[in-house]
Enzyme design. Structure first.
Site, PDB file in Angstrom:
ATOM      1  N   ARG A  79      43.077  45.892  36.048  1.00  0.00           N
ATOM      2  CA  ARG A  79      42.173  44.991  35.333  1.00  0.00           C
ATOM      3  C   ARG A  79      40.780  45.116  35.950  1.00  0.00           C
ATOM      4  NH1 ARG A  79      41.061  38.754  36.078  1.00  0.00           N
ATOM      5  NH2 ARG A  79      39.502  38.623  34.434  1.00  0.00           N
ATOM      6  N   HIS A 123      32.989  39.222  32.268  1.00  0.00           N
ATOM      7  CA  HIS A 123      33.315  38.524  33.522  1.00  0.00           C
ATOM      8  C   HIS A 123      32.008  38.017  34.126  1.00  0.00           C
ATOM      9  CE1 HIS A 123      36.506  38.336  36.935  1.00  0.00           C
ATOM     10  NE2 HIS A 123      35.441  37.721  37.410  1.00  0.00           N
ATOM     11  N   GLU A 168      37.681  33.281  32.960  1.00  0.00           N
ATOM     12  CA  GLU A 168      37.436  31.950  33.514  1.00  0.00           C
ATOM     13  C   GLU A 168      36.243  31.219  32.901  1.00  0.00           C
ATOM     14  OE1 GLU A 168      37.312  32.035  37.792  1.00  0.00           O
ATOM     15  OE2 GLU A 168      39.353  32.769  37.941  1.00  0.00           O
ATOM     16  N   ASN A 289      44.622  32.763  35.987  1.00  0.00           N
ATOM     17  CA  ASN A 289      44.138  33.032  37.339  1.00  0.00           C
ATOM     18  C   ASN A 289      44.464  31.798  38.159  1.00  0.00           C
ATOM     19  OD1 ASN A 289      42.992  35.216  36.042  1.00  0.00           O
ATOM     20  ND2 ASN A 289      40.873  34.648  36.489  1.00  0.00           N
ATOM     21  N   TYR A 291      44.554  29.985  42.044  1.00  0.00           N
ATOM     22  CA  TYR A 291      44.218  29.974  43.473  1.00  0.00           C
ATOM     23  C   TYR A 291      44.806  28.763  44.194  1.00  0.00           C
ATOM     24  CZ  TYR A 291      41.613  34.134  42.569  1.00  0.00           C
ATOM     25  OH  TYR A 291      41.311  35.427  42.215  1.00  0.00           O
ATOM     26  N   GLU A 362      44.929  36.936  37.927  1.00  0.00           N
ATOM     27  CA  GLU A 362      44.329  36.928  39.266  1.00  0.00           C
ATOM     28  C   GLU A 362      45.131  36.002  40.162  1.00  0.00           C
ATOM     29  OE1 GLU A 362      40.201  35.795  39.784  1.00  0.00           O
ATOM     30  OE2 GLU A 362      39.598  37.076  38.110  1.00  0.00           O
TER      31      GLU A 362
HETATM   32  C1  FCB Z   1      37.792  33.964  40.521  1.00  0.00           C
HETATM   33  C2  FCB Z   1      36.916  35.021  39.873  1.00  0.00           C
HETATM   34  C3  FCB Z   1      36.933  36.340  40.580  1.00  0.00           C
HETATM   35  C4  FCB Z   1      36.970  36.182  42.075  1.00  0.00           C
HETATM   36  C5  FCB Z   1      38.028  35.205  42.516  1.00  0.00           C
HETATM   37  C6  FCB Z   1      38.144  35.012  43.998  1.00  0.00           C
HETATM   38  O1  FCB Z   1      37.308  32.705  40.193  1.00  0.00           O
HETATM   39  O2  FCB Z   1      37.334  35.250  38.545  1.00  0.00           O
HETATM   40  O3  FCB Z   1      35.839  37.069  40.122  1.00  0.00           O
HETATM   41  O4  FCB Z   1      35.731  35.904  42.569  1.00  0.00           O
HETATM   42  O5  FCB Z   1      37.809  33.972  41.908  1.00  0.00           O
END
Ligand code: FCB
Length: 454
Positions: A79, A123, A168, A289, A291, A362
């Site tokens: 990607r 992006h 995002e 995505n 985190y 992600e």
């Molecule tokens: C996300 C982004 C990516 C990267 C990660 C750590 O929010 O999409 O570009 O910076 O965080």
């Protein structure tokens, strides 16, 4: 302890992710036009180390080496994102042949290596001419994205099978236009909501263009974070409920249900509801995505109120609190793999059959690492993080969620937006002085994980 990686379905897609502005460099080459990020990084103080994506990983020139690394890693798919301003330097008008040629070379090299190119059309690097005309505050930018998508789909559609429209929208809306932490650096607070709508409309226009060009595997990449209320007090529950709308359902409801959460409707541009059929056109996959979860309380003058070290000064009806009791990455993000299972199972419950197959587009962690005296990068914490999150995905699959792939963020260390080069997310270490690439221990580990699944 490293969680053993369970067996995934045989056709599960193993991948890695990057984005154009974070890796390409060569910002003055190939006819590329300037972007919102070129302008933002030039502002004194905007980026903690004063850096920019001007050189980044020099991927524009070194992509053959990067593709060779991915071949060694054994990924099924890569990607990356296409820089809109390489294709249309001003964000409108005819295609720049040199820009298309770069992505031809990249796509051909990937196919040659047996890796499925998986481009994201947008992006965050908005062509500056469009940004200066109001950027995503303007509906016209959504229409322009559709036009750009048509050019790219027409050109690469013979070789690219899987497409991601935008990355995002929540982060660009909230951090770019709401809080001013990222490009374009505006501090509109909740007045940024029209941006969210225009991004979603842009996504819808891109889907239309991709479908018109015959695309059959189309999705989006949305950042989602389970929202945890700081307590059971009604004020905290209400604040967390509102935050959850802003961070999550403001995007996933229109995309998957064709409706906006009721509380945000008055904050949208006039006529926004008429666009819902375009925004909710069926997708072949929904990219998530992930985190970490977010802990939210009622407004609280003592709250950290910080996003990645930045104060949030807008007058908001909620406060962000530190999530204590978890290990943290070097970016100070809490490590909560079970939050990913919760998120996926929650999506399945909320959206039922309206939820297409999910792909993790992600997931990864920042560890400030570098080669030791032996020349190797020992990043056991990244291995543990990734193993735990893969386990969390497997748990969601076991609970009935249809997850079809995992793209690790990121292939290599790169320009991490407002924190520049101070945080490292890569499986491959980059020495920014020499551009030397050093695969980390996590690279060998991920390679072995993928090989063991075959
Ligand atoms: C996300 C982004 C990516 C990267 C990660 C750590 O929010 O999409 O570009 O910076 O965080």
């Amino acid at each position: 302890m490293t969680r053993p990686v369970p067996r995934f379905p045989a056709d599960f897609v193993w991948g890695v992710s990057t984005a154009s502005y974070q890796i390409e460099g060569a910002i003055h080459e190939g006819g590329r036009g300037p972007t919102s990020w070129d302008a933002f990084t030039a502002r004194p103080g905007a980026i903690v180390d004063g850096s920019s994506g001007e050189v980044a990983c020099d991927h524009y020139h070194r992509y053959p080496e990067d593709v060779a690394l991915m071949r060694e890693l054994g990924v099924d798919a890569y990607r990356f994102s296409i820089a809109w301003s390489r294709i249309q330097p001003d964000g409108r008008g005819p295609a720049n042949a040199e820009g298309l040629a770069f992505y031809d070379r990249l796509v051909d090299a990937l196919l040659e290596a047996g890796i499925a190119p998986t481009p994201t059309l947008f992006h965050w690097d908005t062509p500056l001419a469009l940004e200066d005309a109001g950027g995503w505050r303007e509906r016209d930018t959504a229409e322009r994205l559709g036009e750009y998508a048509a050019i790219v789909a027409e050109h690469l559609g013979d070789r690219v099978k899987r497409w991601i429209t935008i990355n995002e929208p929540v982060v660009l809306t909230m951090l770019g236009y709401g809080a001013g932490i990222q490009a374009p650096g505006l501090t509109l607070g909740l007045e940024a909501l029209p941006v969210a709508h225009h991004l979603l409309l842009g996504h819808g226009r891109a889907v239309e263009a991709l479908r018109a060009a015959g695309a059959v595997d189309v999705g989006i990449a949305c950042n989602h974070a389970p929202t945890w209320p700081a307590s059971d007090a009604p004020e905290d529950l209400a604040a967390a409920g509102f935050y959850d709308i802003l961070a999550n359902t403001l995007f996933s409801d229109p995309l998957l249900l064709g409706e906006y959460p009721e509380p945000v409707v008055p904050m949208l541009p006039p006529g926004a509801l008429d666009d819902l059929p375009v925004i909710s056109a069926p997708l072949d996959f929904y990219g998530i995505n992930y985190y970490n979860p977010t802990l939210v309380s009622a407004p609280d003058p003592d709250a950290a109120g910080l996003v990645d070290g930045h104060e949030l000064d807008a007058d908001l009806p909620f406060a962000l609190q530190e999530l204590e009791g978890y290990p943290r990455t070097d970016f100070d993000w809490p490590v909560v793999p079970e939050g990913l299972t919760e998120l996926l199972v929650g999506f399945r419950e909320r959206y039922g059959d309206r939820l297409p197959p999910v792909v993790i587009t992600e997931n990864g962690c920042a560890i400030i690492d570098g080669p030791g005296p032996d020349g190797a990068v020992h990043d056991q914490r990244r291995i543990d993080y990734t193993a735990a999150h893969l386990g969390a995905v497997a748990d969601a699959i076991a609970a009935g969620v249809d997850v079809r792939g995992y793209f690790h963020w990121s292939l290599m260390d790169n320009f991490e937006w407002a924190v520049g080069y101070t945080q490292r997310f890569g499986l491959v270490h980059i020495d920014y002085e020499t551009q030397k690439r050093t695969p980390k221990e996590s690279f060998a580990w991920y390679r072995d994980v993928i090989a063991a699944q075959r």
